[in-house]
Design a protein around this motif. Structure first.
Motif, short mmCIF file in Angstrom:
data_model
loop_
_atom_site.label_atom_id
_atom_site.label_comp_id
_atom_site.label_asym_id
_atom_site.label_seq_id
_atom_site.Cartn_x
_atom_site.Cartn_y
_atom_site.Cartn_z
N VAL A 143 2.81 113.13 -71.34
CA VAL A 143 2.03 114.28 -70.85
C VAL A 143 0.92 113.86 -69.90
CG1 VAL A 143 2.56 115.79 -72.79
CG2 VAL A 143 0.63 114.22 -72.97
N GLU A 144 0.41 112.61 -70.03
CA GLU A 144 -0.65 112.14 -69.13
C GLU A 144 -0.09 111.55 -67.84
OE1 GLU A 144 -0.55 111.08 -72.34
OE2 GLU A 144 -2.12 112.38 -73.18
N ARG A 145 1.26 111.41 -67.78
CA ARG A 145 1.94 110.78 -66.64
C ARG A 145 1.51 109.31 -66.50
NH1 ARG A 145 2.63 115.90 -67.24
NH2 ARG A 145 3.47 117.16 -65.54
N SER A 146 1.15 108.67 -67.61
CA SER A 146 0.67 107.29 -67.57
C SER A 146 1.80 106.27 -67.60
CB SER A 146 -0.28 107.02 -68.74
OG SER A 146 0.37 107.22 -69.98
N ARG A 147 2.94 106.66 -68.18
CA ARG A 147 4.10 105.77 -68.23
C ARG A 147 5.34 106.54 -67.80
NH1 ARG A 147 4.58 103.72 -74.11
NH2 ARG A 147 3.81 105.84 -74.54
N LYS A 148 6.23 105.85 -67.11
CA LYS A 148 7.45 106.50 -66.63
C LYS A 148 8.62 105.55 -66.83
CE LYS A 148 7.09 108.98 -62.88
NZ LYS A 148 6.99 109.38 -61.46
N PHE A 149 9.74 106.09 -67.30
CA PHE A 149 10.94 105.30 -67.53
C PHE A 149 12.14 105.99 -66.89
CE2 PHE A 149 8.18 104.54 -71.22
CZ PHE A 149 8.11 103.15 -71.23
N SER B 21 12.53 109.67 -77.51
CA SER B 21 11.82 109.45 -78.78
C SER B 21 11.60 107.96 -79.01
CB SER B 21 12.63 110.03 -79.94
OG SER B 21 12.69 111.43 -79.86
N GLU B 22 12.61 107.16 -78.66
CA GLU B 22 12.49 105.72 -78.84
C GLU B 22 11.48 105.11 -77.87
OE1 GLU B 22 15.36 101.74 -78.58
OE2 GLU B 22 16.24 103.74 -78.52
N LYS B 23 11.51 105.55 -76.62
CA LYS B 23 10.61 104.99 -75.62
C LYS B 23 9.15 105.31 -75.91
CE LYS B 23 13.54 103.16 -72.58
NZ LYS B 23 13.52 101.72 -72.24
N PHE B 24 8.87 106.58 -76.31
CA PHE B 24 7.49 107.01 -76.48
C PHE B 24 7.06 107.09 -77.95
CE2 PHE B 24 8.67 108.78 -72.30
CZ PHE B 24 7.67 108.22 -71.53
N LYS B 25 7.96 106.66 -78.86
CA LYS B 25 7.63 106.64 -80.29
C LYS B 25 7.20 108.02 -80.79
CE LYS B 25 8.34 102.25 -79.91
NZ LYS B 25 9.69 101.72 -80.25
N ILE B 26 7.94 109.03 -80.40
CA ILE B 26 7.67 110.41 -80.83
C ILE B 26 8.88 110.92 -81.59
CG2 ILE B 26 7.15 112.77 -80.10
CD1 ILE B 26 6.00 111.64 -77.53
N SER B 27 8.70 111.27 -82.84
CA SER B 27 9.80 111.83 -83.61
C SER B 27 9.96 113.31 -83.27
CB SER B 27 9.54 111.68 -85.11
OG SER B 27 8.36 112.35 -85.50
N GLU B 28 11.19 113.78 -83.18
CA GLU B 28 11.49 115.17 -82.86
C GLU B 28 10.77 115.61 -81.58
OE1 GLU B 28 10.76 117.74 -86.13
OE2 GLU B 28 11.92 116.55 -87.54
#
Length: 419
Positions: free
Chosen positions: A26-32, A47-54
């Motif tokens: 949401v901060e646009r600080s990382r992009k993959f 979810s795996e990249k940003f460690k966010i479940s659901e």
């Protein structure tokens, strides 16, 4: 053996092609960059990249949440998604940029306000200057083909699209198609749809009618198309992609069949019109509860330049009767009445037992300019709209019921003749 896929295109076990997409926080600080064949796979990798479940995913350009697999498949490769947790507020790229400018350049914004005030106080003189300047730009605006204005098409990878009008038609289709997939997702994921065969039958029939009508009106592609001959009158201010649900009849042919089956009493046709002038000028239609826009500056011509085309993405189609808060809950409430054993599924007009829901009324509220207003981002009021849906339960004496049944008979007859 003939290879059905090009060397660049890989397929997964599910049979769908892998495509590349971009994801950010949401901060646009990382992009993959990730490859996915479905919305489900994209969510899993995000979810795996940003460690966010659901996690949930949103289009960065306009903040629309993507929840439907079929809608996901209509999106182009390399599009940017914002990944967020369930309760996170996601801002569009435009909103982030505006807030950054606002926090860092307060004086600049104040100067902008002073300039706007100066323009308002000197409207006749400024209008003459702008008119003369516009005459010099008209030639560029009127150019249509990719070969005539190549800069306008930068970033539009579909080489089959040759004109600006084709691009804008697809933009209009995409917005309305998004409302269809949102409607389908909300209606089919409810517990009542899974638990009650009668509810499932009512909802499926309604969705199929919606789909047929949308195909018939080409998902209202003319809305942003300046070459459309019919125009919706906007009150002055104070100064062909394949259809994924299509069955045996191709979408283009189904479109003609639907159009020929609509009859003379169709209420929808009047809203199948362009919102812009012949040159492609759009004016904001104002906040949902106002008759017109309060701002003279809320005008744009996306045909004029690539910059305008990008800015046009943050102009919203705003439902006056809200789709999520009002229209869809009304549909589910009336379906529940139809399947209930309490016997309250009564047509209010004729006081008779209800036969179905007012599909045309709901269609008008969900997908047409009878309920949609094109608005500048400033005029997009996201607070609760104090309007109720006109959709209801209808009986066999209602004109709308008779129209629906006649339309279905006409379409079925023409389909059978064709097949």
């Amino acid at each position: 053996m003939f290879n059905l896929f090009s060397a660049k295109e890989k397929t997964t076990a599910t049979g769908g092609p892998l495509q590349g997409y971009k994801i950010t926080d949401v901060e646009r600080s990382r992009k993959f960059g990730v490859a996915a064949d479905s919305l489900r796979m994209l969510r899993a990798k995000a979810s795996e990249k940003f460690k966010i479940s659901e996690c949930r995913v949103y289009l960065a350009q306009d903040g629309v949440e993507v929840t439907d697999e079929e809608y996901f498949r209509t999106l182009p490769a390399q599009i940017l998604f914002v990944v967020a947790s369930k309760d996170t507020i996601v801002k569009t790229d435009f909103e982030l940029m505006y807030n950054a400018i606002k926090s860092a350049h307060t004086d600049l914004l104040h100067a902008g306000e002073l300039a706007q005030q100066f323009v308002s106080n000197n409207q006749p003189e400024i209008s003459k200057i702008l008119y003369n300047a516009q005459r010099g730009r008209d030639d560029l605006i009127q150019r249509s083909a990719r070969t005539e204005h190549a800069e306008w098409f930068v970033g539009i990878d579909d080489r089959a699209v040759k004109t600006k009008e084709e691009v804008m038609k697809k933009r209009g289709q995409d917005r309305i198609r998004g409302y269809f997939y949102k409607t389908k997702d909300e209606l089919t994921k409810c517990s009542m749809y899974r638990a009650s065969p009668m509810a499932r039958e009512l909802i499926d029939e309604m969705l199929e009618l919606f789909r047929q009508l949308l195909v018939g009106f080409d998902y209202f592609s003319c809305m942003f198309d300046r070459s459309c001959q019919r125009r919706l009158e906007v009150k002055p201010d104070s100064t062909d992609a394949d259809e994924p649900d299509a069955q045996r009849i191709p979408p283009k042919r189904l479109k003609l069949l639907v159009q020929n089956s609509l009859g003379s009493n169709c209420q929808i046709d009047r809203y199948n019109a362009a919102l812009c002038s012949e040159l492609g000028d759009f004016r904001c239609m104002g906040v949902w509860k106002d008759e017109r826009c309060r701002y003279v500056s809320h005008r744009i011509n996306p045909y004029a330049s690539r910059e305008n085309l990008i800015l046009f993405q943050v102009w919203n189609l705003d439902h006056q009767i809200e789709i999520s808060r009002t229209v869809l809950p009304s549909i589910l409430d009336n379906v529940e009445r139809m399947v209930s054993r309490e016997g309250d599924a009564i047509c209010k007009l004729h006081r008779r037992k209800g036969k179905t829901l007012s599909v045309i009324t709901y269609f008008l509220e969900l997908f047409t300019l009878s309920n949609l207003k094109l608005v500048h981002i400033v005029c997009h009021d996201k607070t609760v709209h104090e309007l109720i849906s006109n959709g209801t339960i209808i009986c066999d004496r209602c004109e709308e019921y008779k129209y629906i049944k006649q339309f279905q008979r006409n379409l079925r007859s023409k389909q059978n003749a064709l097949l």
